[in-house]
Design a protein around this motif. Structure first.
Motif, PDB file in Angstrom:
ATOM      1  N   THR A 289       0.831  -1.203   0.000  1.00  0.00           N
ATOM      2  CA  THR A 289       0.000   0.000   0.000  1.00  0.00           C
ATOM      3  C   THR A 289       0.869   1.258   0.000  1.00  0.00           C
ATOM      4  O   THR A 289       0.636   2.193  -0.765  1.00  0.00           O
ATOM      5  CB  THR A 289      -0.928   0.012   1.215  1.00  0.00           C
ATOM      6  OG1 THR A 289      -1.774  -1.144   1.178  1.00  0.00           O
ATOM      7  CG2 THR A 289      -1.796   1.259   1.221  1.00  0.00           C
ATOM      8  N   CYS A 290       1.875   1.289   0.868  1.00  0.00           N
ATOM      9  CA  CYS A 290       2.740   2.470   0.970  1.00  0.00           C
ATOM     10  C   CYS A 290       3.542   2.690  -0.311  1.00  0.00           C
ATOM     11  O   CYS A 290       3.658   3.822  -0.792  1.00  0.00           O
ATOM     12  CB  CYS A 290       3.680   2.328   2.165  1.00  0.00           C
ATOM     13  SG  CYS A 290       2.863   2.430   3.767  1.00  0.00           S
ATOM     14  N   VAL A 291       4.092   1.622  -0.847  1.00  0.00           N
ATOM     15  CA  VAL A 291       4.874   1.739  -2.088  1.00  0.00           C
ATOM     16  C   VAL A 291       3.998   2.256  -3.221  1.00  0.00           C
ATOM     17  O   VAL A 291       4.394   3.128  -4.003  1.00  0.00           O
ATOM     18  CB  VAL A 291       5.501   0.382  -2.452  1.00  0.00           C
ATOM     19  CG1 VAL A 291       6.075   0.428  -3.870  1.00  0.00           C
ATOM     20  CG2 VAL A 291       6.593   0.021  -1.450  1.00  0.00           C
ATOM     21  N   ARG A 292       2.775   1.735  -3.312  1.00  0.00           N
ATOM     22  CA  ARG A 292       1.873   2.146  -4.387  1.00  0.00           C
ATOM     23  C   ARG A 292       1.489   3.623  -4.263  1.00  0.00           C
ATOM     24  O   ARG A 292       1.445   4.342  -5.273  1.00  0.00           O
ATOM     25  CB  ARG A 292       0.620   1.273  -4.340  1.00  0.00           C
ATOM     26  CG  ARG A 292      -0.379   1.587  -5.458  1.00  0.00           C
ATOM     27  CD  ARG A 292      -1.560   0.644  -5.432  1.00  0.00           C
ATOM     28  NE  ARG A 292      -2.379   0.819  -4.242  1.00  0.00           N
ATOM     29  CZ  ARG A 292      -2.424  -0.043  -3.239  1.00  0.00           C
ATOM     30  NH1 ARG A 292      -1.686  -1.143  -3.258  1.00  0.00           N
ATOM     31  NH2 ARG A 292      -3.212   0.180  -2.188  1.00  0.00           N
ATOM     32  N   ARG A 293       1.236   4.086  -3.057  1.00  0.00           N
ATOM     33  CA  ARG A 293       0.840   5.482  -2.869  1.00  0.00           C
ATOM     34  C   ARG A 293       1.957   6.448  -3.252  1.00  0.00           C
ATOM     35  O   ARG A 293       1.713   7.469  -3.910  1.00  0.00           O
ATOM     36  CB  ARG A 293       0.424   5.702  -1.422  1.00  0.00           C
ATOM     37  CG  ARG A 293      -0.917   5.069  -1.067  1.00  0.00           C
ATOM     38  CD  ARG A 293      -1.197   5.192   0.421  1.00  0.00           C
ATOM     39  NE  ARG A 293      -2.509   4.667   0.773  1.00  0.00           N
ATOM     40  CZ  ARG A 293      -2.947   4.534   2.016  1.00  0.00           C
ATOM     41  NH1 ARG A 293      -2.154   4.893   3.031  1.00  0.00           N
ATOM     42  NH2 ARG A 293      -4.144   4.050   2.244  1.00  0.00           N
ATOM     43  N   LEU A 294       3.177   6.156  -2.832  1.00  0.00           N
ATOM     44  CA  LEU A 294       4.287   7.041  -3.177  1.00  0.00           C
ATOM     45  C   LEU A 294       4.591   6.994  -4.674  1.00  0.00           C
ATOM     46  O   LEU A 294       4.894   8.019  -5.289  1.00  0.00           O
ATOM     47  CB  LEU A 294       5.527   6.668  -2.365  1.00  0.00           C
ATOM     48  CG  LEU A 294       5.480   6.988  -0.869  1.00  0.00           C
ATOM     49  CD1 LEU A 294       6.782   6.562  -0.196  1.00  0.00           C
ATOM     50  CD2 LEU A 294       5.220   8.468  -0.629  1.00  0.00           C
ATOM     51  N   ALA A 295       4.487   5.799  -5.263  1.00  0.00           N
ATOM     52  CA  ALA A 295       4.734   5.673  -6.700  1.00  0.00           C
ATOM     53  C   ALA A 295       3.727   6.480  -7.503  1.00  0.00           C
ATOM     54  O   ALA A 295       4.056   7.063  -8.540  1.00  0.00           O
ATOM     55  CB  ALA A 295       4.692   4.205  -7.107  1.00  0.00           C
ATOM     56  N   ALA A 296       2.489   6.549  -7.030  1.00  0.00           N
ATOM     57  CA  ALA A 296       1.445   7.290  -7.738  1.00  0.00           C
ATOM     58  C   ALA A 296       1.731   8.791  -7.758  1.00  0.00           C
ATOM     59  O   ALA A 296       1.199   9.512  -8.607  1.00  0.00           O
ATOM     60  CB  ALA A 296       0.087   7.025  -7.095  1.00  0.00           C
ATOM     61  N   LEU A 297       2.570   9.271  -6.834  1.00  0.00           N
ATOM     62  CA  LEU A 297       2.886  10.698  -6.758  1.00  0.00           C
ATOM     63  C   LEU A 297       4.221  11.039  -7.399  1.00  0.00           C
ATOM     64  O   LEU A 297       4.681  12.182  -7.314  1.00  0.00           O
ATOM     65  CB  LEU A 297       2.893  11.148  -5.291  1.00  0.00           C
ATOM     66  CG  LEU A 297       1.569  10.982  -4.545  1.00  0.00           C
ATOM     67  CD1 LEU A 297       1.730  11.387  -3.090  1.00  0.00           C
ATOM     68  CD2 LEU A 297       0.462  11.793  -5.209  1.00  0.00           C
ATOM     69  N   SER A 298       4.836  10.066  -8.023  1.00  0.00           N
ATOM     70  CA  SER A 298       6.108  10.314  -8.700  1.00  0.00           C
ATOM     71  C   SER A 298       5.935  11.389  -9.767  1.00  0.00           C
ATOM     72  O   SER A 298       5.033  11.313 -10.605  1.00  0.00           O
ATOM     73  CB  SER A 298       6.615   9.023  -9.337  1.00  0.00           C
ATOM     74  OG  SER A 298       7.806   9.254 -10.051  1.00  0.00           O
ATOM     75  N   GLY A 299       6.761  12.404  -9.711  1.00  0.00           N
ATOM     76  CA  GLY A 299       6.674  13.484 -10.692  1.00  0.00           C
ATOM     77  C   GLY A 299       5.680  14.569 -10.335  1.00  0.00           C
ATOM     78  O   GLY A 299       5.573  15.573 -11.048  1.00  0.00           O
ATOM     79  N   THR A 300       4.938  14.394  -9.247  1.00  0.00           N
ATOM     80  CA  THR A 300       3.982  15.415  -8.815  1.00  0.00           C
ATOM     81  C   THR A 300       4.700  16.457  -7.976  1.00  0.00           C
ATOM     82  O   THR A 300       5.338  16.121  -6.979  1.00  0.00           O
ATOM     83  CB  THR A 300       2.847  14.786  -7.980  1.00  0.00           C
ATOM     84  OG1 THR A 300       2.226  13.747  -8.738  1.00  0.00           O
ATOM     85  CG2 THR A 300       1.806  15.833  -7.619  1.00  0.00           C
ATOM     86  N   SER A 301       4.613  17.709  -8.352  1.00  0.00           N
ATOM     87  CA  SER A 301       5.322  18.774  -7.647  1.00  0.00           C
ATOM     88  C   SER A 301       4.620  19.132  -6.347  1.00  0.00           C
ATOM     89  O   SER A 301       3.448  18.785  -6.137  1.00  0.00           O
ATOM     90  CB  SER A 301       5.417  20.019  -8.530  1.00  0.00           C
ATOM     91  OG  SER A 301       4.124  20.584  -8.731  1.00  0.00           O
ATOM     92  N   TYR A 302       5.331  19.860  -5.495  1.00  0.00           N
ATOM     93  CA  TYR A 302       4.720  20.308  -4.241  1.00  0.00           C
ATOM     94  C   TYR A 302       3.533  21.217  -4.520  1.00  0.00           C
ATOM     95  O   TYR A 302       2.485  21.099  -3.870  1.00  0.00           O
ATOM     96  CB  TYR A 302       5.751  21.047  -3.371  1.00  0.00           C
ATOM     97  CG  TYR A 302       5.116  21.705  -2.173  1.00  0.00           C
ATOM     98  CD1 TYR A 302       4.673  20.943  -1.102  1.00  0.00           C
ATOM     99  CD2 TYR A 302       4.924  23.082  -2.117  1.00  0.00           C
ATOM    100  CE1 TYR A 302       4.066  21.521   0.000  1.00  0.00           C
ATOM    101  CE2 TYR A 302       4.318  23.677  -1.024  1.00  0.00           C
ATOM    102  CZ  TYR A 302       3.894  22.896   0.034  1.00  0.00           C
ATOM    103  OH  TYR A 302       3.291  23.490   1.120  1.00  0.00           O
ATOM    104  N   SER A 303       3.670  22.116  -5.460  1.00  0.00           N
ATOM    105  CA  SER A 303       2.566  23.034  -5.766  1.00  0.00           C
ATOM    106  C   SER A 303       1.339  22.282  -6.260  1.00  0.00           C
ATOM    107  O   SER A 303       0.196  22.643  -5.933  1.00  0.00           O
ATOM    108  CB  SER A 303       3.014  24.070  -6.802  1.00  0.00           C
ATOM    109  OG  SER A 303       3.434  23.443  -8.002  1.00  0.00           O
ATOM    110  N   ASP A 304       1.553  21.205  -7.031  1.00  0.00           N
ATOM    111  CA  ASP A 304       0.421  20.403  -7.506  1.00  0.00           C
ATOM    112  C   ASP A 304      -0.240  19.635  -6.354  1.00  0.00           C
ATOM    113  O   ASP A 304      -1.480  19.524  -6.287  1.00  0.00           O
ATOM    114  CB  ASP A 304       0.877  19.417  -8.584  1.00  0.00           C
ATOM    115  CG  ASP A 304       1.209  20.118  -9.896  1.00  0.00           C
ATOM    116  OD1 ASP A 304       0.749  21.259 -10.093  1.00  0.00           O
ATOM    117  OD2 ASP A 304       1.928  19.524 -10.724  1.00  0.00           O
ATOM    118  N   LEU A 305       0.579  19.103  -5.446  1.00  0.00           N
ATOM    119  CA  LEU A 305       0.037  18.423  -4.271  1.00  0.00           C
ATOM    120  C   LEU A 305      -0.808  19.378  -3.436  1.00  0.00           C
ATOM    121  O   LEU A 305      -1.905  19.029  -2.986  1.00  0.00           O
ATOM    122  CB  LEU A 305       1.180  17.866  -3.415  1.00  0.00           C
ATOM    123  CG  LEU A 305       1.851  16.578  -3.874  1.00  0.00           C
ATOM    124  CD1 LEU A 305       3.135  16.346  -3.082  1.00  0.00           C
ATOM    125  CD2 LEU A 305       0.909  15.388  -3.693  1.00  0.00           C
TER     126      LEU A 305
END
Length: 347
Positions: A289-305
């Motif tokens: 679960t943890c690996v999948r969640r972080l992988a889904a945010l790969s390339g997502t900038s702080y401003s986008d988050l």
């Protein structure tokens, strides 16, 4: 995250007022929290933190809503249904104590009540920060973001913390007004039953929740969860969910060094920390679960988050606006306003 909700309500009722600015509802203080009830809460419904706002060390006490010390168990009491009519008759007759006694004896199982436990602490130490000026910590209720700011020498240091529901992560943003001035040490720990390691430049804390003491248990129990009955091996009565938390650092400038169970940031402009956590409650695999969640945010900038967090949160928060009379003295810290009210001044 019921504890976070209670803390938020408590802080809100202690003196928050609507400001006549675009920043909206804010609780703010001129000093760090000294105890848990003074810390500022953020949460997304399953993952939350209490932000203390310390200078030399920031502490975020972490919550994950399935950190439970219990195990799967069949709690039905055989034949209980035979006594239900009698308990109802007594209750309708106003004989509540007699009805309650039947429910205790015939319906409730003989088993310890298990506890919800803390996920642990995210600690960020700033060795060079000792005598800050212009200190401020706040909780912006319009944005569900906790902030800390202060100057050290001629440099402004700021932090932003929010728990993203769309991203399933706790986000911590550390910034310096001058390039290369951010230095810190980051670690994950909890009171017991944990092990923190480094895996592929990710800080990983894992373990198994327990309740009570059993000298026969290893420090970290990774055995599979099984159903637990009243007559099973008593050792298993101490074991709860397996859990895992993963912390990913994202650097802007500077360098990072991983050392054993923590990492050190040197000469950075800013750092974004992404933390996610899960347990095996309900049969989940916390590591996957943890690996999948972080992988889904790969390339997502702080401003986008941050933008995704604001859009999701404000779609709910902005549905209602509550006005409580004339403008209150929002230029005063919230704790001083509360003290003034206790002394008889209107607010």
């Amino acid at each position: 995250n019921g504890l976070l909700v209670l803390a938020l309500i408590s802080n809100f009722m202690s003196g928050c007022a609507r400001e006549e600015t675009s920043s909206g509802w804010k609780l703010w203080y001129a000093s760090p929290a000294e105890q848990w009830t003074e810390a500022l809460p953020v949460g997304n419904g399953s993952l939350g933190a209490m932000v203390f706002g310390g200078v030399a060390e920031e502490r975020l006490q972490l919550n994950e809503d399935t950190m439970w010390a219990g195990s799967p168990v069949d709690r039905d009491k055989e034949g209980a249904w035979k006594f239900l009519d009698k308990a109802r008759e007594l209750s309708f007759a106003g004989k509540f104590l007699e009805a309650e006694q039947i429910m205790h004896e015939k319906f409730q199982s003989e088993r310890w009540i298990r506890s919800y436990q803390t996920l642990g602490d995210l600690r960020v130490r700033f060795p060079e920060h000792k005598n800050p000026e212009a200190y401020r910590r706040e909780l912006d209720l319009n944005q569900a973001i906790a902030r800390v700011s202060y100057t050290q020498g001629d440099t402004l240091f700021t932090r932003e913390v929010f728990s993203s529901a769309p991203g399933h992560v706790l986000v911590v943003r550390l910034e310096s007004s001058k390039p290369g001035e951010l230095n810190c040490v980051v670690k994950l720990d909890r009171p017991e039953q944990y092990e923190t390691t480094v895996e592929n430049q990710i800080l990983v804390m894992r373990g198994r929740v327990r309740q009570g003491e059993d000298p026969g248990e290893p420090a970290i129990d990774q055995s599979p969860r099984v159903g637990v009955g009243l007559n099973d091996d008593s050792r298993r009565h101490f074991l709860g969910v397996r859990y895992e938390a993963r912390l990913e650092p994202r650097m802007e400038g500077g360098k990072i060094q991983f050392v054993d169970n923590h990492f050190e940031v040197s000469d950075a402009d800013s750092v974004t920390l992404l933390l996610t956590a899960s347990t095996d409650y309900g049969g989940l695999a916390p590591d996957e679960t943890c690996v999948r969640r972080l992988a889904a945010l790969s390339g997502t900038s702080y401003s986008d988050l941050k933008q995704a967090h604001l859009e999701e949160y404000q779609s709910l928060f902005d549905r209602v606006d509550l006005e409580l009379g004339t403008k209150s003295p929002s230029e005063l810290p919230t704790d001083l306003r509360l003290r003034s009210v206790q002394e008889g001044s209107p607010d």
